[in-house]
Motif scaffolding. Structure first.
Motif, short mmCIF file in Angstrom:
data_model
loop_
_atom_site.label_atom_id
_atom_site.label_comp_id
_atom_site.label_asym_id
_atom_site.label_seq_id
_atom_site.Cartn_x
_atom_site.Cartn_y
_atom_site.Cartn_z
N ARG A 129 0.76 -1.25 0.03
CA ARG A 129 -0.17 -0.07 0.12
C ARG A 129 0.80 1.38 0.08
NH1 ARG A 129 -4.10 -1.79 4.88
NH2 ARG A 129 -5.28 -2.94 3.48
N GLU A 130 1.85 1.28 0.73
CA GLU A 130 2.68 2.39 1.11
C GLU A 130 3.55 2.83 -0.24
OE1 GLU A 130 4.62 3.18 5.02
OE2 GLU A 130 3.87 1.11 4.89
N ALA A 159 3.02 5.96 -3.07
CA ALA A 159 4.18 6.67 -3.59
C ALA A 159 4.39 6.69 -4.84
CB ALA A 159 5.70 6.28 -2.89
N LYS A 160 4.15 5.56 -5.50
CA LYS A 160 4.30 5.59 -7.15
C LYS A 160 3.04 6.38 -7.63
CE LYS A 160 6.52 1.15 -7.45
NZ LYS A 160 6.29 -0.32 -7.98
N ILE A 161 1.82 6.34 -7.10
CA ILE A 161 0.88 7.08 -7.70
C ILE A 161 1.10 8.68 -7.44
CG2 ILE A 161 -1.61 8.21 -6.88
CD1 ILE A 161 -2.18 5.13 -6.03
N VAL A 162 1.65 9.13 -6.60
CA VAL A 162 2.04 10.78 -6.53
C VAL A 162 3.19 10.98 -7.42
CG1 VAL A 162 2.92 12.55 -4.88
CG2 VAL A 162 1.23 10.85 -4.03
N HIS A 206 0.50 12.75 -15.60
CA HIS A 206 -0.30 11.55 -15.96
C HIS A 206 -1.77 11.69 -15.20
CE1 HIS A 206 2.83 9.14 -18.13
NE2 HIS A 206 3.63 9.74 -16.81
N SER A 207 -2.85 11.22 -16.17
CA SER A 207 -4.12 11.26 -15.74
C SER A 207 -4.44 10.26 -14.59
CB SER A 207 -5.17 11.18 -16.92
OG SER A 207 -4.94 9.86 -17.54
N ASN A 208 -5.63 10.38 -13.93
CA ASN A 208 -5.92 9.46 -13.04
C ASN A 208 -5.96 8.21 -13.61
OD1 ASN A 208 -5.67 11.29 -11.12
ND2 ASN A 208 -7.94 11.24 -10.47
N THR A 234 -7.85 1.30 -8.92
CA THR A 234 -8.87 2.03 -9.52
C THR A 234 -8.56 3.53 -9.51
OG1 THR A 234 -9.93 2.44 -7.34
CG2 THR A 234 -10.27 0.42 -8.39
N GLU A 235 -9.29 4.15 -10.40
CA GLU A 235 -9.23 5.55 -10.68
C GLU A 235 -9.58 6.14 -9.33
OE1 GLU A 235 -10.54 7.56 -14.08
OE2 GLU A 235 -10.63 5.80 -15.07
N LYS A 236 -10.58 5.88 -8.71
CA LYS A 236 -11.09 6.19 -7.30
C LYS A 236 -9.95 6.34 -6.17
CE LYS A 236 -14.62 5.89 -3.98
NZ LYS A 236 -15.76 5.11 -3.32
N SER A 237 -9.11 5.02 -6.37
CA SER A 237 -7.99 5.17 -5.22
C SER A 237 -6.85 6.27 -5.77
CB SER A 237 -7.53 3.80 -5.06
OG SER A 237 -6.78 3.28 -6.34
#
Length: 88
Positions: free
Chosen positions: A31-32, A36-39, A46-48, A58-61
């Motif tokens: 999860r952690e 970090a990769k998302i941010v 990049h778009s969601n 998911t795009e929501k997460s």
């Protein structure tokens, strides 16, 4: 059609260094590392939807962690206490 998020992320050198460190640690929880990769991907513009596709989530997460980072910074990526009775 790609919809840009209203939560734009621009990282300082120190923030980027910390997030890259977190994203590369094998001892951290999945999860952690994912957060970090998302941010990091969001800071690259990049778009969601693209981030969700790349990281198989998911795009929501993606939207949730992008928003939390914008509002709280790196501490916002940490686990928050959950409601209810603690596990025994």
């Amino acid at each position: 059609m790609v919809v840009a998020s209203k939560y734009r992320i621009e990282l300082s050198e120190a923030e980027e260094r910390e997030l890259r460190r977190r994203a590369g640690q094998y001892t951290r929880s999945h999860r952690e590392v994912l957060r970090a990769k998302i941010v990091l991907l969001a800071s690259e513009g990049h778009s969601n939807a693209e981030i969700a596709r790349r990281l198989d989530c998911t795009e929501k997460s993606v939207g949730k962690w992008r928003r939390r980072y914008c509002e709280e910074g790196i501490p916002g990526l940490d686990e928050k206490p959950r409601p209810g009775r603690p596990r025994s």
